[in-house]
Design a protein around this motif. Structure first.
Motif, short mmCIF file in Angstrom:
data_model
loop_
_atom_site.label_atom_id
_atom_site.label_comp_id
_atom_site.label_asym_id
_atom_site.label_seq_id
_atom_site.Cartn_x
_atom_site.Cartn_y
_atom_site.Cartn_z
N LYS A 91 81.42 74.47 72.00
CA LYS A 91 81.70 74.58 73.55
C LYS A 91 82.17 73.34 74.17
N GLY B 152 82.45 71.64 81.08
CA GLY B 152 82.67 73.09 81.09
C GLY B 152 81.53 73.60 82.04
N ALA B 153 81.60 74.76 82.53
CA ALA B 153 80.65 75.33 83.32
C ALA B 153 80.72 76.78 82.97
N GLY B 154 79.73 77.72 83.68
CA GLY B 154 79.72 79.08 83.90
C GLY B 154 80.05 79.68 82.29
N ARG C 92 82.11 79.32 80.27
CA ARG C 92 83.50 79.53 79.90
C ARG C 92 83.91 78.62 78.44
N GLN D 65 76.25 72.52 68.53
CA GLN D 65 74.75 72.74 68.57
C GLN D 65 74.23 73.87 67.85
N PRO D 66 73.28 73.57 67.15
CA PRO D 66 72.56 74.84 66.27
C PRO D 66 72.35 76.11 67.50
N GLN E 190 70.12 78.14 69.51
CA GLN E 190 68.67 78.10 69.71
C GLN E 190 68.19 79.63 69.96
N GLU F 156 66.70 81.14 78.52
CA GLU F 156 66.36 79.80 78.97
C GLU F 156 65.81 79.58 80.36
N LYS G 116 66.96 82.65 82.72
CA LYS G 116 68.35 83.18 82.46
C LYS G 116 68.47 83.64 80.93
N GLY G 117 68.87 84.95 80.84
CA GLY G 117 69.06 85.75 79.65
C GLY G 117 70.29 85.13 78.82
N PRO G 118 70.31 85.40 77.49
CA PRO G 118 71.20 84.70 76.59
C PRO G 118 72.74 85.04 77.09
N MET G 119 73.52 84.18 77.11
CA MET G 119 75.01 84.26 77.50
C MET G 119 75.85 84.59 76.46
N LEU G 120 75.66 84.13 75.36
CA LEU G 120 76.59 84.10 74.05
C LEU G 120 76.04 85.35 73.01
N LEU H 154 68.61 71.89 77.23
CA LEU H 154 69.87 72.64 76.92
C LEU H 154 71.07 71.83 77.99
#
Ligand SMILES: Nc1ncnc2c1ncn2[C@@H]1O[C@H](COP(=O)(O)OP(=O)(O)O)[C@@H](O)[C@H]1O
Ligand SMILES: [Mg+2]
Length: 290
Positions: free
Chosen positions: A125, A129-131, A133, A163-164, A166, A174, A190-194, A258
């Protein structure tokens, strides 16, 4: 004269989002005039405000230098411009790790730099950056995809963070811990974003937020993050109008940082009940009287 606060947003979100749009009303109840303004609106005189509060200035990553120049030009900014400068580049994670804070293993790769991909799944990433993106998840068995993303970031002169991945984020998300004027206010998850690189469903995971009462070891870890940061930046905690500490659990269950959000964090007001927004308004009042 009632004090005047300008809440800084971006031109795409003229009255911020649903989480924050009730803030002027909450401040009016405490005798503070507050209105939304885009940070780059040339018609606004930011010098006239008693306080300018950064809220949803989420268009800065592609124009950070301009944004930081603007921050420095604002006489009364929360959080202060120096904090924003430090915090809008994720290289601060390496600084905090060097000071002994438990941080998700973070490797910075500048344009032209070499990288050894972590084993298993990992994230690439932008350091600014933010959000979520331009953040993406890869697997070391298919490094070509990660190489391409790194090359793309570098072609735009952006430093990458590697980063590894998580895995606890997929299980429990998170945890965001919000502090107002240095004092713990509330938490949310917050649930996973990726999406997984091996996920064939074609469905994007939406940002699922839920209320949370973080466990003691997470709260303690977040306190440690703030103390170390304030020592590093030579600030007292009360000088930070807001801070959001995003923690995940490592493979052994240990809390890991994070992201530390001191610039324009979503504060999860809709997840936490009405009190959190009232505390925010009170924190702004307290900040005005410093
Ligand atoms: N190392 C990681 N492991 C698991 N998930 C990650 C990792 N890095 C980022 N993510 C996911 O991507 C999202 C965005 O990354 P983050 O570092 O918070 O940057 P930003 O919020 O500034 O875009 C996180 O909320 C998380 O869901
Ligand atoms: Mg984040």
């Amino acid at each position: 004269m009632r004090p005047e606060v300008l809440l800084a947003t971006c031109s795409e979100l003229p009255s911020s989002n649903e989480d924050d749009s009730p803030l002027p009303a909450a401040l009016a109840e405490l005798g503070v005039r507050a209105s939304w303004v885009a940070w780059d609106d040339p018609a606004v005189d930011f010098g006239r405000a008693d306080l300018v509060v950064l809220r949803s200035t989420w268009d800065y990553p592609n124009r950070r230098a301009e944004f930081l120049r603007w921050c420095e030009s604002v006489p009364a900014l929360a959080n202060p411009a120096g904090v924003v400068r430090w915090n809008t580049d994720k290289s601060y994670l390496v600084e905090l790790a060097d000071l002994g804070v438990g941080v998700v293993r973070t490797h910075l790769v500048e344009p032209g730099g070499e990288v050894e991909w972590p084993a298993g799944e990992f994230v690439v990433k932008p350091s600014v950056g933010a959000g979520s993106r331009d953040a993406a998840r890869f697997d070391s068995t298919t490094p070509a995809d990660a190489e391409a993303h790194l090359k793309w970031l570098h072609s735009r002169d952006r430093t990458a963070v590697v980063q590894p991945y998580q895995r606890a984020v997929d299980r429990e998300g998170e945890t965001a811990l919000v502090f107002l004027c240095g004092v713990y206010s509330h938490g949310f998850v917050k649930g996973p974003m990726l999406r997984s690189s091996t996920d064939e469903s074609g469905l994007f995971v939406s940002e699922g937020l839920s209320p949370s009462h973080p466990a003691a070891e997470l709260r303690r870890a977040a306190e440690d993050v703030l103390d170390t940061t304030c020592k590093l930046l030579d600030l007292s905690r009360s000088e930070l109008l807001y801070a959001r500490v995003d923690l995940v659990r490592g493979e052994g269950g240990e809390p890991l940082l994070l992201e530390l959000e001191l610039s324009e964090p979503s504060l999860g007001f809709r997840q936490t009940g009405p009190d959190a927004r009232l505390r925010f308004a009170s924190a702004v009042r307290a900040h005005l009287n410093r």
